[in-house]
Design a protein around this motif. Sequence first.
Motif, mmCIF file in Angstrom:
data_model
loop_
_atom_site.group_PDB
_atom_site.id
_atom_site.type_symbol
_atom_site.label_atom_id
_atom_site.label_comp_id
_atom_site.label_asym_id
_atom_site.label_seq_id
_atom_site.Cartn_x
_atom_site.Cartn_y
_atom_site.Cartn_z
ATOM 1 N N ARG A 244 0.607 -1.115 -0.006
ATOM 2 C CA ARG A 244 -0.102 0.025 -0.034
ATOM 3 C C ARG A 244 0.991 1.180 0.061
ATOM 4 N NH1 ARG A 244 -3.398 -2.835 4.090
ATOM 5 N NH2 ARG A 244 -5.267 -3.507 2.900
ATOM 6 N N ALA A 245 1.941 1.276 0.507
ATOM 7 C CA ALA A 245 3.031 2.385 0.560
ATOM 8 C C ALA A 245 3.678 2.472 -0.633
ATOM 9 C CB ALA A 245 3.988 2.228 1.874
ATOM 10 N N VAL A 246 4.086 1.479 -1.387
ATOM 11 C CA VAL A 246 5.042 1.749 -2.566
ATOM 12 C C VAL A 246 4.511 1.009 -3.646
ATOM 13 C CG1 VAL A 246 7.036 2.223 -1.147
ATOM 14 C CG2 VAL A 246 6.505 -0.290 -1.794
ATOM 15 N N GLY A 247 3.628 0.313 -3.621
ATOM 16 C CA GLY A 247 2.922 -0.426 -4.836
ATOM 17 C C GLY A 247 3.378 -1.985 -4.811
ATOM 18 N N ILE A 248 2.828 -2.501 -5.924
ATOM 19 C CA ILE A 248 3.077 -4.110 -5.844
ATOM 20 C C ILE A 248 4.272 -4.502 -6.577
ATOM 21 C CG2 ILE A 248 2.288 -6.139 -6.738
ATOM 22 C CD1 ILE A 248 -0.619 -5.173 -6.280
ATOM 23 N N ARG B 165 -7.281 11.665 -1.340
ATOM 24 C CA ARG B 165 -5.987 11.442 -1.869
ATOM 25 C C ARG B 165 -6.125 10.506 -3.259
ATOM 26 N NH1 ARG B 165 -1.801 7.828 -1.707
ATOM 27 N NH2 ARG B 165 -2.824 6.837 -0.066
ATOM 28 N N LYS B 166 -5.411 10.692 -4.071
ATOM 29 C CA LYS B 166 -5.722 9.964 -5.507
ATOM 30 C C LYS B 166 -4.208 8.982 -5.548
ATOM 31 C CE LYS B 166 -8.238 13.392 -8.256
ATOM 32 N NZ LYS B 166 -8.243 14.117 -9.551
ATOM 33 N N ASP B 167 -4.280 8.313 -6.855
ATOM 34 C CA ASP B 167 -3.305 7.563 -7.179
ATOM 35 C C ASP B 167 -2.513 6.530 -6.077
ATOM 36 O OD1 ASP B 167 -1.994 10.543 -8.707
ATOM 37 O OD2 ASP B 167 -3.375 9.092 -9.397
ATOM 38 N N PRO B 168 -3.722 5.739 -5.575
ATOM 39 C CA PRO B 168 -2.948 4.717 -4.797
ATOM 40 C C PRO B 168 -2.129 3.659 -5.526
ATOM 41 C CG PRO B 168 -5.466 4.146 -5.228
ATOM 42 C CD PRO B 168 -5.008 5.548 -5.776
ATOM 43 N N PRO B 169 -0.906 3.677 -4.893
ATOM 44 C CA PRO B 169 -0.009 2.632 -5.960
ATOM 45 C C PRO B 169 -0.259 1.297 -6.043
ATOM 46 C CG PRO B 169 0.977 3.414 -3.613
ATOM 47 C CD PRO B 169 -0.300 4.200 -3.820
ATOM 48 N N LEU B 170 -0.722 0.708 -5.063
ATOM 49 C CA LEU B 170 -1.387 -0.647 -5.136
ATOM 50 C C LEU B 170 -2.131 -0.828 -6.136
ATOM 51 C CD1 LEU B 170 -1.978 -3.173 -2.134
ATOM 52 C CD2 LEU B 170 -3.596 -2.927 -4.002
ATOM 53 N N LEU B 171 -3.470 -0.036 -6.314
ATOM 54 C CA LEU B 171 -4.354 -0.314 -7.182
ATOM 55 C C LEU B 171 -3.881 0.079 -8.296
ATOM 56 C CD1 LEU B 171 -7.535 1.123 -5.528
ATOM 57 C CD2 LEU B 171 -6.923 -1.178 -5.850
ATOM 58 N N HIS B 172 -3.085 1.042 -8.777
ATOM 59 C CA HIS B 172 -2.536 1.273 -9.806
ATOM 60 C C HIS B 172 -1.494 -0.050 -10.359
ATOM 61 C CE1 HIS B 172 -3.756 5.338 -11.211
ATOM 62 N NE2 HIS B 172 -3.825 5.551 -9.801
ATOM 63 N N ASP B 173 -0.821 -0.415 -9.520
ATOM 64 C CA ASP B 173 0.024 -1.641 -10.056
ATOM 65 C C ASP B 173 -0.828 -2.801 -10.210
ATOM 66 O OD1 ASP B 173 2.344 0.079 -9.805
ATOM 67 O OD2 ASP B 173 3.152 -1.069 -8.111
ATOM 68 N N LEU B 174 -1.829 -2.965 -9.472
ATOM 69 C CA LEU B 174 -2.761 -4.059 -9.831
ATOM 70 C C LEU B 174 -3.194 -3.986 -11.165
ATOM 71 C CD1 LEU B 174 -3.810 -6.500 -8.124
ATOM 72 C CD2 LEU B 174 -5.708 -4.939 -7.624
ATOM 73 N N GLN B 175 -3.863 -2.825 -11.510
ATOM 74 C CA GLN B 175 -4.432 -2.524 -12.607
ATOM 75 C C GLN B 175 -3.210 -2.882 -13.956
ATOM 76 O OE1 GLN B 175 -5.507 1.585 -13.787
ATOM 77 N NE2 GLN B 175 -7.302 0.816 -14.775
#
Length: 204
Positions: free
Chosen positions: A17-21, A93-103
């Motif tokens: 959640r902090a830095v992405g997947i 807040r926008k752009d959660p790194p986890l969801l962006h990496d997941l997508q």
Amino acid sequence: MENVREHIIGAAAEKMRAVGIKSISVDDVCRDLGISKKTFYVYFETKEELIRALLRKHEAGIEGAVHKQADGKSILELMLGFMGFAASIKDVRKDPPLLHDLQKYYPQLFREHLEHVHEISVRLLQHYLKQGLDEGFFREDLDVEKTARVFAFIHQELLNELSGLATDKRQRTIEEVTYGVDIMMRGIISDEGKQLILGRMKIQ
């Protein structure tokens, strides 16, 4: 053994959640927890399986969290709370790194996650729409199932816009999405419900 599995999921979730997947490897998870890769693979065959377990754990907590927050509140109180959230929606807040990496890197898991969240939203909406009918807040001719599915779709669109995850060519603005929610809500509230809202707003 279940405690170890949950510990791995919890530690991985916090880091992702902090830095992405993408930037987190199995080695990173094992090093942070002080466990061997052999131990990791006892519980998860792949990193993808760990991510899937993380998502299922998150999804499982959604319904309980919503019901806990709504416990003891009338539909009028819940509606006013929603309206307050919608008014301050730009502050999310926008752009959660986890969801962006997941997508981007795990599209199948991303689709599964959206489908599960949608079905959870439908169940929650059906529950509270029925409560609103019992309280006389919504129109008596309301089709609960259809309304729940339409609102769940709009809710997902709203979350996608907030998170920058919308994939269509012309992304809707937050104002467009919230306006659509407002119009739909006006269409399902009974005359009594409208008077209750107006009365509460005048008091405030």
